[in-house]
Design a protein around this motif. Structure first.
Motif, PDB file in Angstrom:
ATOM      1  N   GLY A 138      15.811  40.778  41.064  1.00  0.00           N
ATOM      2  CA  GLY A 138      14.763  41.786  41.141  1.00  0.00           C
ATOM      3  C   GLY A 138      14.856  42.697  39.950  1.00  0.00           C
ATOM      4  N   LYS A 139      14.032  43.717  39.937  1.00  0.00           N
ATOM      5  CA  LYS A 139      14.022  44.683  38.851  1.00  0.00           C
ATOM      6  C   LYS A 139      15.395  45.333  38.726  1.00  0.00           C
ATOM      7  N   PRO A 140      15.971  45.372  37.519  1.00  0.00           N
ATOM      8  CA  PRO A 140      17.344  45.857  37.359  1.00  0.00           C
ATOM      9  C   PRO A 140      17.580  47.288  37.810  1.00  0.00           C
ATOM     10  N   GLY A 141      16.558  48.141  37.736  1.00  0.00           N
ATOM     11  CA  GLY A 141      16.751  49.525  38.147  1.00  0.00           C
ATOM     12  C   GLY A 141      15.459  50.309  38.048  1.00  0.00           C
ATOM     13  N   SER A 142      15.459  51.486  38.644  1.00  0.00           N
ATOM     14  CA  SER A 142      14.240  52.286  38.679  1.00  0.00           C
ATOM     15  C   SER A 142      13.848  52.817  37.310  1.00  0.00           C
ATOM     16  N   PRO A 145      10.913  50.107  32.986  1.00  0.00           N
ATOM     17  CA  PRO A 145       9.454  50.156  33.191  1.00  0.00           C
ATOM     18  C   PRO A 145       8.940  48.893  33.875  1.00  0.00           C
ATOM     19  N   ASP A 146       7.784  49.018  34.481  1.00  0.00           N
ATOM     20  CA  ASP A 146       7.114  47.845  35.045  1.00  0.00           C
ATOM     21  C   ASP A 146       6.608  46.962  33.914  1.00  0.00           C
ATOM     22  N   LYS A 151      -0.729  43.318  28.372  1.00  0.00           N
ATOM     23  CA  LYS A 151      -0.292  43.225  26.975  1.00  0.00           C
ATOM     24  C   LYS A 151       0.737  42.119  26.763  1.00  0.00           C
ATOM     25  N   ASN A 152       1.086  41.422  27.851  1.00  0.00           N
ATOM     26  CA  ASN A 152       2.095  40.376  27.766  1.00  0.00           C
ATOM     27  C   ASN A 152       3.403  40.935  27.190  1.00  0.00           C
ATOM     28  N   VAL A 153       3.839  42.037  27.767  1.00  0.00           N
ATOM     29  CA  VAL A 153       5.113  42.645  27.395  1.00  0.00           C
ATOM     30  C   VAL A 153       5.956  42.785  28.662  1.00  0.00           C
TER      31      VAL A 153
END
Length: 233
Positions: A138-142, A145-146, A151-153
């Protein structure tokens, strides 16, 4: 003062002990990475079997072949040798019709657009050697950024979303792990392969010494204060 000092001493000891635990963890991790990266490479099919059996193929050398679908490039914000840019993840279509996302390497920020590096967009069958990499849970941490899909970033490597937005067929089967290509040069020099970080800093011992040292200093100050403290105060 005595209560505050005791609480501070306990906190410093806890921080030092935590760094010792982190030291053992980092040493085991580095030893595992060294052992795996120096192992003989496995064909992709065997790596698939290993992942299904263990759920862990991180840093295992792998060989594979297929054809890149460059139109599906996904771009992960990264730095390389002090330069900002992107890791280019491109879907590789395998002989069996499946896909795997391959980190082809680093491109400077101004070369995110593939049109600026056409020579590196190799066509036809290719053979690749590299390292298998586990997907993130999952997302590494709060604070991360999302991912900016418009922008495909990508700020974190969300394998499912990267595959889903790569323009692959709706019924495409994408392997549940990444492959980081090795440093074999690409035509035109971009992307720059071999960007997998296998050497990690290990400063936990000096951190532990620092916390324990502060605890010892605090203990000395408290002892001096208690000895010099007037009786009854």
């Amino acid at each position: 003062m005595l209560v505050l000092g005791t609480m501070s001493f306990a906190l410093l000891i806890a921080l030092g002990s935590w760094q010792v635990q982190r030291l053992y963890w980092k040493e085991e991790l580095l030893a595992q990475i060294t052992e795996r990266t120096q192992s003989p490479p496995l064909p992709l099919a065997e790596m698939e079997v290993k992942y299904r059996a263990t759920g862990d193929v991180d840093y295992w050398p792998v060989t594979l072949s297929g054809t890149f679908e460059h139109s599906g490039e996904r771009h992960f914000l990264a730095t390389w040798q002090g330069q900002s840019g992107f890791h280019v993840y491109a879907p590789l279509k395998l002989d069996d019709g499946g896909y795997v996302l391959v980190n082809r390497g680093f491109v400077p920020y101004d070369f995110k657009d593939a049109a600026k590096r056409p020579v590196g967009q190799v066509t036809g069958p290719v053979s690749i050697a590299g390292l298998a990499r586990n997907p993130l849970e999952g997302k590494p941490g709060s604070l991360v950024p999302d991912n900016d899909l418009k922008k495909n970033v990508f700020y974190w490597k969300d394998l499912g979303v990267m595959a889903k937005t790569a323009g692959l067929p709706a019924d495409a089967v994408v392997l549940p792990f990444f492959v980081d290509a090795d440093k074999t040069a690409n035509p035109g020099g971009l992307p720059v392969g071999g960007v997998t970080m296998v050497e990690m800093p290990n400063n936990h011992l000096q951190y532990a010494v620092t916390w324990y040292g502060l605890a010892a200093a605090l203990l000395g100050v408290m002892g001096f204060w208690l000895l010099r403290r007037p009786e009854g105060k």
